[in-house]
Design an enzyme around this catalytic site. Structure first.
Site, short mmCIF file in Angstrom:
data_model
loop_
_atom_site.label_atom_id
_atom_site.label_comp_id
_atom_site.label_asym_id
_atom_site.label_seq_id
_atom_site.Cartn_x
_atom_site.Cartn_y
_atom_site.Cartn_z
N LYS A 1 0.70 -1.11 0.06
CA LYS A 1 0.07 -0.01 0.17
C LYS A 1 0.87 1.47 -0.16
O LYS A 1 1.93 1.35 0.69
CB LYS A 1 -0.85 -0.06 1.30
CG LYS A 1 -2.04 -0.66 1.18
CD LYS A 1 -2.90 -0.79 2.56
CE LYS A 1 -4.07 -1.71 2.41
NZ LYS A 1 -5.24 -1.44 1.47
N ARG B 1 -10.68 -11.01 1.41
CA ARG B 1 -11.58 -12.00 0.96
C ARG B 1 -10.98 -13.46 1.01
O ARG B 1 -11.73 -14.41 1.20
CB ARG B 1 -11.96 -11.64 -0.45
CG ARG B 1 -10.82 -11.77 -1.26
CD ARG B 1 -11.12 -10.94 -2.69
NE ARG B 1 -11.09 -9.61 -2.57
CZ ARG B 1 -11.51 -8.46 -3.38
NH1 ARG B 1 -11.75 -8.90 -4.47
NH2 ARG B 1 -11.46 -7.27 -3.15
N1 BES Z 1 -8.20 -3.52 4.13
C1 BES Z 1 -8.27 -2.96 2.82
C2 BES Z 1 -9.61 -2.23 2.58
C3 BES Z 1 -9.66 -0.93 3.30
C4 BES Z 1 -9.42 0.08 2.61
C5 BES Z 1 -10.19 -1.05 4.46
C6 BES Z 1 -9.58 1.34 3.18
C7 BES Z 1 -10.33 0.38 5.12
C8 BES Z 1 -9.99 1.52 4.57
C9 BES Z 1 -8.40 -4.41 1.77
O1 BES Z 1 -7.50 -5.53 2.27
C10 BES Z 1 -7.86 -3.89 0.40
O2 BES Z 1 -6.59 -3.49 0.27
N2 BES Z 1 -8.79 -3.80 -0.67
C11 BES Z 1 -8.39 -3.45 -1.95
C12 BES Z 1 -8.79 -4.57 -3.02
C13 BES Z 1 -8.25 -4.38 -4.07
C14 BES Z 1 -6.56 -4.49 -4.25
C15 BES Z 1 -8.69 -5.46 -5.03
C16 BES Z 1 -9.18 -2.22 -2.11
O3 BES Z 1 -10.27 -1.87 -1.53
O4 BES Z 1 -8.46 -1.35 -2.94
ZN ZN Z 2 -5.56 -5.36 1.78
#
Ligand code: BES
Ligand code: ZN
Ligand code: ZN
Length: 470
Positions: free
Chosen positions: A249, A323
């Site tokens: 990230k 997921r």
């Molecule tokens: N934990 C994150 C989602 C999240 C984002 C929670 C902001 C709280 C605040 C999750 O694991 C994630 O990174 N999701 C990605 C998925 C994508 C890579 C398909 C997302 O939502 O961008």
């Molecule tokens: Zn994630």
């Protein structure tokens, strides 16, 4: 919080009175009219040291949620006066019972009273309110104690979510859950990495591959109604820190990722609340626990793993890890416990917050009937849940090129909350299932009325409310 009831006002140190717009007899100034959220403090009035007037606005526009929001102003005012207790004279309005009104005020005070504060300067140390007294002729003691317990568990979620990641790795959280299981006499099952391997939960293990703390799947059981065949499983995403993994990230997105275990904290708080309040339901809480680290041993894009239910899963992005751990957990829970309803709670997608804003959770489901009940239960607690659809194009979008399914979507950047749910749907079969994406409301960057900044404890009150009538 100490909650007291008494029949008559005495000489109070701080008496709070709610007043409707232009319908009060106290002498104020030209500015104060009792409009919604106006406040006015009078010293040495009617024998009381202080009287705080809170404006309710017009009765026909008043709601319980407005009472909660207004009561958070009362809480802040009390604290700024350096007082730790107050007496409240409730009002009646519309068809709401005295209990419903007092309950709303109580919830707000307990929730607004909380702050996560590690500041060391004395001026930042504000004393908490420790005791509230309501003027009422009704005997609401028992019901308000239930409210007290529910709200305390909201604060437990907040504390767990706000805790630094180094204090809540999978093993540390497991220890914490064990302690609660033993103090609350809840049945506990802990699957360690060897058992997860033997059972074929390779998706949980994939996310955990680069970790310095081994994965755990912790399951708590509470049987509040042995006569009923109904059983609700609550599965909570327990990523103790989400770096994104090899798909790291970037700055601007990673800072709040200690909150990625909010789902698991909520599942824990739900079953703890159920036990403490003697809820007449059979519940299991399922908590997959691991971080999503970046490491040479971490899982990688392009890897393929076989899930508990034998489906093969291709990794499109290591940041779509939630997921993965939910998939194994859902399939295992359904296989072993055969719940009549399974609810998963997860800070799953940024897309959900993009679609609905930070204050609403997304709900995706294969069971509209129970979902409608949950949404209604949420509405009366002041929490916002909106249903989003799962349709065939979204199911199509997560098909794999080499494996059955992929953890990312081919619809690049669009409908991310929907494709995440379409992915999970592969692991629930025909079991009635509700997925709650709490990525937005699980953690707030700024205070919102009685919701403190940081971890919020979102969904506990709604789900307890829903479970009462399930
Ligand atoms: N934990 C994150 C989602 C999240 C984002 C929670 C902001 C709280 C605040 C999750 O694991 C994630 O990174 N999701 C990605 C998925 C994508 C890579 C398909 C997302 O939502 O961008
Ligand atoms: Zn994630
Ligand atoms: Zn995550």
């Amino acid at each position: 919080m100490n909650i007291n009831l008494k029949k008559k006002v005495e000489k109070e140190n701080l008496l709070v009175k709610f007043v409707f717009e232009n319908k009060f007899k106290e002498k104020t100034d030209d500015y104060f009219k009792g409009e919604l959220n106006q406040i006015f403090l009078i010293y040495n009035h009617e024998g009381h040291k202080r009287v705080l007037l809170l404006g309710l606005g017009k009765e026909d526009e008043l709601t319980l949620e407005k009472i909660r929001r207004l009561s958070s102003l009362m809480t802040k005012t009390t604290k700024s006066l350096k007082l730790t207790s107050l007496t409240i004279q409730p009002i009646k309005f519309k068809d709401f019972s005295e209990f419903e009104i007092i309950q709303a005020v109580t919830e707000s005070i307990i929730l607004a009273n909380y702050s996560y504060n590690k500041k060391t300067d004395k001026k930042d140390k504000i004393k908490d309110i420790t005791s509230i007294t309501f003027i009422t002729k009704e005997n609401l003691k028992k019901d308000l104690e239930t409210t007290n317990k529910i709200c305390k568990n909201v604060l437990l979620i907040r504390d767990l979510v706000n805790e630094s990641s180094y204090n809540k790795n999978s093993l540390q959280l497991t220890t914490k859950i064990k302690q609660i299981a033993s103090s609350h006499k809840l049945k506990i099952k802990i699957l360690d990495e060897k058992q997860l391997k033997r059972l074929g939960m390779n998706l949980i293990l994939a996310v955990n591959a680069g970790s310095s703390s081994p994965a755990r799947l912790v399951i708590l059981e509470y049987n509040g109604n042995t006569k009923s065949k109904k059983k609700i499983a609550i599965v909570g995403k327990g990523i103790t820190f989400d770096t994104g993994g090899i798909n790291l990230k970037p700055t601007g997105y990673i800072e709040t990722m200690k909150s990625d275990m909010a789902g698991a904290a909520t599942a824990l708080a739900i079953i703890k609340t159920a036990k403490e309040t003697n809820l007449k339901q059979n519940i299991i809480a399922v908590m997959p626990l691991t971080d999503n680290p970046i490491d040479a041993k971490a899982f990688k894009p392009g890897d393929i793993f076989q899930a508990y239910n034998k489906k093969t899963v291709e990794i499109g992005n290591t940041d779509a890890e939630g997921r993965l751990i939910l998939a194994d957990s859902l399939a295992y829970t359904i296989d072993k416990y055969k719940p009549s309803l399974i609810i998963d709670l997860a800070t799953l997608t940024g897309s959900c917050a993009v679609a609905l804003g930070n204050y609403a959770a997304g709900l995706l489901t294969n069971n509209d009937k129970q979902s409608k009940n949950l949404i209604e239960a949420a509405n009366s607690t002041g929490e916002i849940i909106w249903q989003l659809p799962i349709y065939d194009e979204m199911r199509e979008a997560i098909k794999g090129s080499f494996a059955d399914i992929c953890n990312t979507s081919s619809e690049k950047g669009y409908g991310g909350a929907l494709t995440a749910a379409a992915f999970l749907e592969n692991f629930v079969d025909k079991t009635p299932w509700i997925h709650l994406d709490i990525a937005g409301p699980g953690y707030l960057e700024k205070e919102h009325h009685y919701i403190s900044k940081g971890g919020t404890g979102f969904a506990l009150r709604s789900i307890i409310n829903f479970l009462k009538n399930y």
